[in-house]
Write a protein that holds these residues in place. Structure first.
Motif, PDB file in Angstrom:
ATOM      1  N   UNK A 184      -4.387   4.674   3.125  1.00  0.00           N
ATOM      2  CA  UNK A 184      -4.493   3.096   3.170  1.00  0.00           C
ATOM      3  C   UNK A 184      -3.510   2.748   3.490  1.00  0.00           C
ATOM      4  N   UNK A 214      -0.239   5.081  -1.711  1.00  0.00           N
ATOM      5  CA  UNK A 214      -1.568   5.164  -0.978  1.00  0.00           C
ATOM      6  C   UNK A 214      -1.035   5.355   0.213  1.00  0.00           C
ATOM      7  N   UNK A 215      -0.461   6.529   0.988  1.00  0.00           N
ATOM      8  CA  UNK A 215      -0.283   6.367   2.398  1.00  0.00           C
ATOM      9  C   UNK A 215      -1.526   6.466   3.409  1.00  0.00           C
ATOM     10  N   UNK A 250       1.030  -1.321  -0.147  1.00  0.00           N
ATOM     11  CA  UNK A 250      -0.523  -0.286   0.354  1.00  0.00           C
ATOM     12  C   UNK A 250       0.691   1.635  -0.341  1.00  0.00           C
ATOM     13  N   UNK A 251       1.647   1.269   0.584  1.00  0.00           N
ATOM     14  CA  UNK A 251       2.533   2.358   1.121  1.00  0.00           C
ATOM     15  C   UNK A 251       3.243   2.925  -0.415  1.00  0.00           C
TER      16      UNK A 251
END
Lengths: 362, 301
Positions: free
Chosen positions: B272, B269-270, B263-264
């Motif tokens: 989420x 997408x920080x 995710x990161x």
């Protein structure tokens, strides 16, 4: 609380970058990606100290760039990542009056790179390469016979072939934006497509071969290929050649070959750029200009076995490298190379979700 | 008068120093992550639109956050699967740690004081090497051309050309976690076993209990606080463990640490990623709250 947060943020800012008047340059580049003495030569000529850090994935670099205040002066993202980072406002425009050596660059390759950075305003090509297949010649022949499809993606994407190679070790890059398009291309789809159903078809193919894949990793395969621990790796051209060189040095009888498959392969550019918040932008320009000197860049190519885009340096490049179709592809092969499409956030999420599915098999 | 004030100042220092520590290194980072988890992802630096915005010259922030990121975690079975996968793996690894550590701790607690110090040193010694280095050493041991396969080949137990695949398996991950976290289990166990009153064991034997009966009915119940403390110390970091499964495990292990990484870094997408982290914390805090009220952990067993 709000003030407290702000104070903490200000403190973090003050602690971050090194003071601007120091004669220091902070470079952040890919691992195993520069000649032994390049940095020492730069330090000696300009009387500065270079802090040279390395990474092995674009994602790690990108996270640092997006967080800001990395303290780095020169970084080397790959073209498609560069484009998104430019959109996020990470990089400053280059001052071309400080880069006289730009005249050495090959206009055609720079024009290709301009697809990601219109007008080449933010970045200069450092090295470029392809994503193809590295394999252990003897072991692949032993398992598949003389008519092994070593010129084709079938070597890793045909489940019947992959099954025969499984026990000897197949590895994939942990890079969804390179693996899925390669699979799509093998299926006859456009590797630059951003349609969900195309990605799904590519993922479906990868799911069929994944039981035969030992791991997904983007640098581990260099030493594993060289030691004979794995047989076939989807990998980056120069990395496979480094594996080949390490095996030769070790004298362990392992022979590694790199191939750009006949169906085509991804062509990428690693680009030197300067973050907007770089503490030493002037020195950063000097560094980029220095790398563009024909002798310097030829020496790096001779050392890392990656192609450069510096036309003036080619006469100085080792003929063994210059004539190697895996590094400087033939005109025929060039026509089948594709450049990475740039994905929006939604496409990224689709690609990465499918990739998680492929990797975990669920 | 002056004396009383000095005691007051000293007391305040003693109370506020740990508080300050917690605020700086737990509460503040937690608040930042919680804030990001309510924000919206975008292409910018940093790559999210803040949930709390301070209007020009205003004091109170305006809330523009969203719970979409948490809703997203519920929609995709990937996340629940990863949480359960991590808990299962951490649970098995904790049990293995306990099985190995209990006899070790028992032996150390029962040995002569001089030997005890040496044995304790030997347990703690691996901590002096970076855990990453120890994991890389394990890779050297387990790889197809590594020590273990060479030894097995030399002993004639396997065909040297067809080595056993140890790396990239569940076995390697369990071995890695047990190896890395063992001291965290041994030390609390040792602490409780060492305090165990030997006269209780004698009494049990005098009353006719077998050696096993004494262990089962006296030693084990009395060491439960140590068992619980050790299990928590191993289990909690093992759930979020990222490095060991990434280096030793195969690609099919769905772990929350890996999902968070994706995710990161891959989705960048920080928000989420932050929501995943907060949800994981909630997952871990609940069992801890239950255990906190258990008499065994409070040492009242």
């Amino acid at each position: 609380m709000g003030n407290f947060l702000r104070t903490a943020a200000v403190m973090a800012l003050l602690a971050g970058p090194v003071a601007a008047q120091d004669r220091v340059l902070n470079v952040y580049n890919w691992s195993d990606y520069i000649a032994e003495d390049t940095i020492a030569k730069f330090e000696a000529r300009f009387g500065v100290k270079v802090n040279y850090d390395v990474y092995d994935s674009n994602e790690v670099l990108e996270a640092k760039m997006l967080a800001g205040n990395s303290g780095y002066d020169v970084v080397v993202p790959t073209s498609d990542f560069l484009r998104r980072q430019i959109a996020a406002g990470v990089y400053m425009e280059l001052d071309k009056s400080k880069l006289p050596n730009l005249k050495n660059m090959d206009p055609q390759l720079m024009a290709n790179a301009a697809a990601y950075d219109p007008g080449n305003r933010h970045a200069v090509i450092y090295m470029w390469g392809t994503t193809g297949i590295g394999y252990n010649v003897a072991k692949v022949r032993e398992r598949l016979g003389e008519d092994a499809p070593t010129n084709s993606w079938a070597l890793v994407f045909d489940p019947a072939v992959a099954a025969k190679l499984a026990d000897c070790g197949i590895t994939f890059l942990d890079a969804p934006t390179e693996m899925l398009p390669a699979a799509m291309n093998y299926l006859g789809l456009d590797p630059r497509s951003t349609a969900r159903e195309d990605f799904e078809k590519g993922a479906e193919l990868l799911m069929k071969v994944r039981p035969h894949v030992r791991y997904f990793h983007s640098s581990q395969y260099i030493s594993d290929l060289a030691n004979g621990d794995v047989c076939v790796s989807v990998g980056w051209s120069g990395d496979v050649f480094q594996a080949q060189a390490r095996a030769e040095e070790a004298g362990n009888g392992v022979e590694i070959a790199y191939v750009i498959p006949d169906e085509g392969a991804l062509q990428w550019f690693d680009m030197m750029a300067i973050p907007k918040d770089a503490p030493h932008p002037d020195l950063a320009h000097e560094f980029i200009n220095f790398i563009m000197e024909p002798e310097i860049t030829a020496y790096i190519t001779n050392y890392v076995w990656y192609a450069n885009a510096n036309a003036a340096s080619w006469p100085l490049v080792d003929p063994e490298i210059l004539n190697n179709p895996g590094i400087f592809p033939t005109e025929k092969a060039k026509a089948r190379l594709w450049a990475a499409a740039v994905y929006d956030a939604r496409t990224d999420r689709i690609v990465n979700r499918l990739w998680t599915q492929v990797k975990t098999g669920q | 008068m002056t004396g009383a004030r000095r005691i007051g100042a000293g007391r305040a220092l003693v109370i506020w120093l740990p508080m300050l520590w917690l605020i700086l290194f737990f509460l503040l980072p937690f608040a930042i992550v919680a804030h990001v988890s309510l924000s919206e992802a975008t292409i910018a630096m940093p790559p999210y639109r803040p949930a709390l915005v301070w209007p020009e010259g205003g004091w109170l922030p305006e809330y523009r956050g969203t719970l979409d990121n948490y809703r997203f975690l519920l929609e995709d079975p990937l996340y629940l699967g990863a949480y359960l996968g991590s808990i299962r793996m951490a649970g098995i690894a904790t049990a293995l740690c306990l099985l190995v550590a209990y006899p070790m701790a028992y032996l150390i607690a029962r040995s002569a004081p001089a030997t005890r110090i040496v044995l304790l040193m030997l347990v703690v010694l691996p901590f002096w090497t970076s855990s990453l280095l120890r994991i890389y050493a394990l890779i050297g041991v387990l790889s197809p051309n590594g020590f273990l396969n060479s030894a097995l080949g030399w002993l004639g137990l396997i065909d040297p050309d067809r080595p056993i695949q140890f790396l990239q398996t569940d076995f390697a991950v369990y071995l890695g976690i047990t190896f890395t976290y063992l001291p965290l289990m041994v030390l609390p166990l040792y602490a409780t076993l060492e305090k165990l009153d030997p006269s209780l064991l004698e009494a049990s034997a005098d009353l006719g209990a077998s050696a096993f009966g004494t262990f089962w009915q006296v030693t084990l119940p009395l060491s439960l606080p140590g068992v619980l403390a050790g299990c928590l110390l191993v289990f909690i970091p093992a759930v979020g463990e990222f490095v060991i499964p990434a280096l030793l495990g195969g690609p099919d292990q769905l772990m929350i640490g890996r999902v968070l990484w994706t995710e990161f870094f891959n989705n960048r997408d920080w928000p989420v990623a932050s929501a995943v982290a907060i949800a994981m914390l909630a997952f871990l805090v609940v069992p801890f709250m239950i255990l906190r009220n258990s008499p065994a952990l409070r040492g009242e067993g």
